[in-house]
Write an enzyme that holds these catalytic residues in place. Structure first.
Site, PDB file in Angstrom:
ATOM      1  N   GLN A 119       0.845  -1.197   0.000  1.00  0.00           N
ATOM      2  CA  GLN A 119       0.000   0.000   0.000  1.00  0.00           C
ATOM      3  C   GLN A 119       0.882   1.250   0.000  1.00  0.00           C
ATOM      4  O   GLN A 119       0.397   2.353  -0.194  1.00  0.00           O
ATOM      5  CB  GLN A 119      -0.888   0.030   1.246  1.00  0.00           C
ATOM      6  N   HIS A 153      -1.319   1.277  -4.408  1.00  0.00           N
ATOM      7  CA  HIS A 153      -1.770   2.667  -4.315  1.00  0.00           C
ATOM      8  C   HIS A 153      -0.887   3.628  -5.088  1.00  0.00           C
ATOM      9  O   HIS A 153      -0.890   4.835  -4.819  1.00  0.00           O
ATOM     10  CB  HIS A 153      -1.832   3.096  -2.826  1.00  0.00           C
ATOM     11  N   CYS A 175      -0.571  14.488 -15.700  1.00  0.00           N
ATOM     12  CA  CYS A 175      -1.410  15.671 -15.960  1.00  0.00           C
ATOM     13  C   CYS A 175      -2.889  15.284 -15.913  1.00  0.00           C
ATOM     14  O   CYS A 175      -3.304  14.313 -16.556  1.00  0.00           O
ATOM     15  CB  CYS A 175      -1.068  16.228 -17.353  1.00  0.00           C
ATOM     16  N   CYS A 219      -4.230  16.124 -19.865  1.00  0.00           N
ATOM     17  CA  CYS A 219      -3.865  15.302 -21.046  1.00  0.00           C
ATOM     18  C   CYS A 219      -3.342  13.933 -20.646  1.00  0.00           C
ATOM     19  O   CYS A 219      -3.084  13.086 -21.497  1.00  0.00           O
ATOM     20  CB  CYS A 219      -2.822  16.054 -21.890  1.00  0.00           C
ATOM     21  N   CYS A 270       1.710  20.852 -16.298  1.00  0.00           N
ATOM     22  CA  CYS A 270       2.129  19.983 -17.398  1.00  0.00           C
ATOM     23  C   CYS A 270       2.906  20.795 -18.444  1.00  0.00           C
ATOM     24  O   CYS A 270       2.442  21.864 -18.883  1.00  0.00           O
ATOM     25  CB  CYS A 270       0.871  19.380 -18.029  1.00  0.00           C
ATOM     26  N   CYS A 300       0.698  20.661 -21.870  1.00  0.00           N
ATOM     27  CA  CYS A 300      -0.566  21.395 -22.124  1.00  0.00           C
ATOM     28  C   CYS A 300      -0.864  22.439 -21.067  1.00  0.00           C
ATOM     29  O   CYS A 300      -1.895  23.111 -21.106  1.00  0.00           O
ATOM     30  CB  CYS A 300      -1.739  20.411 -22.219  1.00  0.00           C
ATOM     31  N   GLU A 325       1.187  -3.422  17.113  1.00  0.00           N
ATOM     32  CA  GLU A 325      -0.025  -3.427  17.951  1.00  0.00           C
ATOM     33  C   GLU A 325      -1.119  -4.224  17.251  1.00  0.00           C
ATOM     34  O   GLU A 325      -1.042  -4.480  16.054  1.00  0.00           O
ATOM     35  CB  GLU A 325      -0.487  -1.992  18.237  1.00  0.00           C
TER      36      GLU A 325
END
Ligand code: BV8
Ligand code: ZN
Length: 250
Positions: A100, A118, A126, A129, A147, A150, A215
């Site tokens: 993760q 993840h 971007c 785009c 970006c 663009c 824990e």
């Protein structure tokens, strides 16, 4: 540490092992976790930062948080927990790490079969785009990176709440969970789904499932056993047990 006979049997014989890791395995490298008291999110709620609406509302705040995390990750190193998993991959025919974490530390430790459920904080893309920016200019205070193609807003290539996990990656993780005979869940609070469903998927397919955490967690009662301890200490011991029981002397 004394380990159960069933775990020792699995370490000696398992041909297929699947490991789910969370922020706890990187804690000993110096990467703050999310939900323990020093957790990254103790100052923020996940809802405030890790979702697309929060990002669009306040891209600078979210970028400052990710830029700060990238800075930490650039200063830390894999710890013995990461290294033990990378070594296990050498001795176990079918060994998968589903993480993760977005910090890239498993790959830096030498693990080759890593499923990043993840995403990865080092990549950005971007939102207009879709093109990837390998390493966008760090956002100058008060700005978010744009970006170069663009001019659209760049975002970290991580999975936020409400967003689908990369389909192929999660499918591979589910397949690994289904075929393994030993499943280790290491350093995760087991509150985030669908990642937290993986140990139960493994159990339904007959695997012996073990939680390694400092824990107990919400899911502890559903594991075959919970080993209370630090990943950086427990995992190297399990590696030694694997090598010793399989007469691996390298
Ligand atoms: C989705 C972004 C669906 C990157 C993160 C059921 C099914 C599907 C979804 C849901 C569901 N129920 C609820 C949901 C919604 C939501 C969710 O799970 N919410 C929770 C909070 C209730 N899930 C989602 O939104 C997911 N998306 O399923 O979309 C969908 C369906 C239809 C259409 C569209 C979408 C997306 C989830 C991903 C969210 N993104 N991160 C980033 O910024 O990092 S989650 C975030 O939490 C991190 O990725 C982190 O890895 C993850 C889990 O946290 P942990 O890794 O466990 O870290 P934590 O600090 O909590 O715990 C650390 C543990 O380590 C502690 O237990 C501690 O004791 C231990 N520890 C500490 N030191 C050590 C140690 N252990 C061992 N050794 C040590 N030294
Ligand atoms: Zn663009």
């Amino acid at each position: 540490m004394i380990y159960s006979a069933e775990l020792l049997r699995c370490l000696e014989r398992a041909e297929s092992i699947c490991v789910l890791t969370g922020a706890g395995i990187s804690a000993e490298s110096g990467v703050p976790t999310f939900r323990t008291n020093d957790g990254l999110w103790s100052r923020f709620k996940p809802e405030e930062l890790a979702n697309i609406d929060a990002f669009l509302r306040n891209p600078v705040l979210v970028w400052e948080w990710y830029a700060a995390r990238r800075t930490v990750i650039h200063e830390v190193f894999p710890n013995p927990g990461h290294e033990a998993l990378a070594s296990m991959e050498r001795w176990i025919r079918d060994f998968t790490v589903a993480t993760q974490n977005v910090d890239g530390l498993h790959a830096r430790a030498g693990s080759r079969k890593v499923l990043e459920l993840h995403g990865n904080i080092e990549r950005s893309y971007c939102i207009d785009c879709g093109s990837f920016a390998e390493d966008p200019d760090p956002p100058s205070p008060g700005n978010a990176p744009l970006c170069k193609r663009c001019g659209g807003l760049l975002r970290p290539d991580v999975v936020w709440f409400g967003e689908q996990l990369p389909e192929e990656v999660f499918q591979k993780a589910e397949q690994a969970a289904r075929r393994c005979s030993l499943f280790l869940s290491v350093g995760t609070s087991s509150v985030v789904y669908p990642a937290a469903s993986l140990p139960m998927t493994a159990r339904e397919s007959g695997a012996y499932i073990v939680e390694i955490n400092t824990e107990r967690t919400e899911l502890s009662s559903r594991f075959d056993e919970t080993i209370l301890g630090r990943a950086g200490s427990i995992l190297p011991e399990l590696l030694q047990l694997i090598k010793h029981s399989r007469k691996i002397h390298q």
